[in-house]
Write an enzyme that holds these catalytic residues in place. Structure first.
Site, mmCIF file in Angstrom:
data_model
loop_
_atom_site.group_PDB
_atom_site.id
_atom_site.type_symbol
_atom_site.label_atom_id
_atom_site.label_comp_id
_atom_site.label_asym_id
_atom_site.label_seq_id
_atom_site.Cartn_x
_atom_site.Cartn_y
_atom_site.Cartn_z
ATOM 1 N N LYS A 145 99.382 23.105 129.449
ATOM 2 C CA LYS A 145 100.797 23.045 129.782
ATOM 3 C C LYS A 145 101.188 24.293 130.570
ATOM 4 C CE LYS A 145 105.479 23.587 128.346
ATOM 5 N NZ LYS A 145 105.692 24.332 129.614
ATOM 6 N N GLU A 181 98.159 36.061 123.336
ATOM 7 C CA GLU A 181 98.276 37.259 124.179
ATOM 8 C C GLU A 181 99.756 37.405 124.472
ATOM 9 O OE1 GLU A 181 99.187 39.586 126.806
ATOM 10 O OE2 GLU A 181 98.293 38.216 128.271
ATOM 11 N N CYS A 235 102.229 41.807 131.359
ATOM 12 C CA CYS A 235 102.168 42.369 130.006
ATOM 13 C C CYS A 235 101.399 43.686 129.970
ATOM 14 C CB CYS A 235 101.515 41.373 129.048
ATOM 15 S SG CYS A 235 102.440 39.851 128.806
ATOM 16 N N GLU A 279 110.152 45.576 126.224
ATOM 17 C CA GLU A 279 109.383 45.070 127.357
ATOM 18 C C GLU A 279 110.365 44.525 128.394
ATOM 19 O OE1 GLU A 279 105.429 42.415 128.224
ATOM 20 O OE2 GLU A 279 106.877 41.624 126.802
#
Length: 452
Positions: free
Chosen positions: A152, A227, A261, A354
């Protein structure tokens, strides 16, 4: 249907289906039905099919790269690397089917052997920031180990995944073995997570969504690889090559417009050289070429969407400690100039959150112990860099820094033949490298009594 938008122009470039849950169930059923046949393909034949898939990706690198530029706003140079990475990862794991070795373990009274067996149907949920390589990191080892895969892609960036699905079929991989399904995360992703025939989920995305996904997998004891987020530190000691550290720092955080990331979104600089480093950093930041990502000269493109642009902008209010900015185009597109905040106090949002955009927080530190304390002052632990000429210090800091992927005097994070993953809330498990296959197999132990 939903519209796919070019983030550099804001033009609609495609309409893609929103797959309903009933159709998702049908796709999963097809993948389950295809599993026994794919599992039983001879290892050498499965390897040849994966190599053929890799060769077709290689033939179509330019097409895939151009598609990613339009869909994701990646620079053309990055997009070529990303398509090439899919090719390389497929080649790497094409060597795996013939090397899924078990063991013969000495026991009394017989023979004990182990087998590496595939799990079944694997669901791979891919984010929008690196649609091609992250997809490949999931589906290549899963297919190599004998699993079938339902992939997906993110709603914002489905186009290269759809093309990879076509290339897999063209390579001769049987229907149902590798299927790409588009749609909403709340529908398609949710069903992959909750469906009992999906034996494992590979997810890359935010820590918040990954945490919720993990909880939903728990009732079925469904395997997961996660992750997740990062707030990585680029630690610059006074004894380092400051010119090189400053010249490369922008590319450690602003690559892919900071939507990474692994972005070194905190720069920790030894206090005695803080002002000197900032003086070197400013021209490096202002020299980053932010422009039409289709140009070979482009080093940074736009953010992915208007909503994400608003999210990143919230971290740079009018009273933010902006030290300096780079440049960005005017006009249509979700452009955001590279931005340096300094000095940033530990514990503030720019230091802890983040941001996932081209915004970097620079903070001074006093000594080695202080640098380690600041680097670890986060819930994340995905990547990071250490700049020093002292080899002993490099090893001490690397061992003390709670992070899964570290570079000394560079900003490299990912090589497909080495393991990749995070500490703490940056994830669970490892992708890539020789050990990734363990995440897609069960170990079966068989004892044979030889004394009767």
């Amino acid at each position: 249907m939903f519209s796919v938008v070019n983030p550099a122009t804001e033009d609609v470039i495609a309409e893609v289906p929103r797959t309903p849950v009933e159709q998702v169930d049908e796709i999963i059923a097809t993948a389950r039905a295809a599993f026994p046949g794919w599992r039983d393909v001879a290892p050498g034949d499965r390897a040849r099919l994966l190599r053929r898939f890799a060769e077709l990706v290689d033939t179509n690198v330019e097409e895939l790269a151009a598609l990613e530029v339009r869909n994701s706003g990646h620079t053309i140079s990055n997009a070529r690397w990303e398509a090439g990475n899919v090719r390389d990862v497929l080649h790497f794991y094409a060597g795996a089917p013939e090397r899924l070795h078990g063991m013969q373990i000495p026991v009394a009274g017989g023979v004990d052997v182990t087998f590496k067996e595939p799990l079944g149907v694997v669901g791979v949920i891919v984010p929008w920031n690196f649609p091609m390589p992250i997809a490949g990191w999931g589906f290549a080892p899963a297919l190599a180990a004998g699993n079938t895969v339902v992939l997906k892609p993110a709603e914002l960036t489905p186009l290269t995944a759809l093309r990879l699905g076509e290339l897999a079929l063209e390579a001769g991989i049987p229907p149902g073995v590798f299927t790409v399904v588009t749609g909403q995360g709340s529908v398609v992703g949710e069903r992959l997570v909750t469906h009992p025939d999906i034996r494992k989920i590979v997810f890359t995305g935010s820590t918040e969504v990954g945490t919720a996904l993990m909880a939903k997998c728990a009732p079925q004891v469904k395997r997961v690889t996660l992750e997740l987020g990062g707030k990585s530190a680029n630690i610059v000691f006074a004894d380092s090559d400051l010119e090189k550290a400053a010249a490369t720092a922008p590319y450690g955080v602003f690559d892919n417009a900071g939507q990474d990331c692994c972005a070194r979104s905190r720069i920790l600089v030894e206090r005695t050289v803080f002002d000197h480093f900032m003086g070197l950093l400013e021209p490096a930041v202002k020299g980053v070429r932010v422009e039409d990502p289709a140009l070979d000269s482009a080093e940074m493109g736009p953010l992915i969407s208007a909503a994400h642009h608003a999210s990143v902008s919230a971290y740079v209010p009018d009273d933010a400690p902006v030290a300096f900015r780079g440049n960005a185009p005017d006009g249509p597109g979700f452009w955001f100039a590279p931005t340096v905040l300094a000095p940033v106090a530990p514990g503030t949002p720019a230091f802890t959150d983040e941001i996932f955009g081209p915004v970097v927080a620079v903070t001074p530190f006093d000594d080695e112990a202080d640098a380690i304390r600041l680097a670890n002052a986060t819930d994340y632990g995905l990547s990071g860099s250490i700049w020093t000429r002292d080899l002993g210090r490099a090893f001490r800091v690397a061992r003390a820094y709670e992070s899964g992927n570290l570079s000394v005097n560079s900003h490299s994070s990912v090589r497909y033949w080495t393991p990749f993953g995070g500490y703490k809330r940056s994830g669970l498990g490892r992708e890539l490298g020789p050990d990734a296959l363990d995440a897609f197999t069960e170990t079966k132990n068989v004892f044979i009594d030889t004394e009767e």
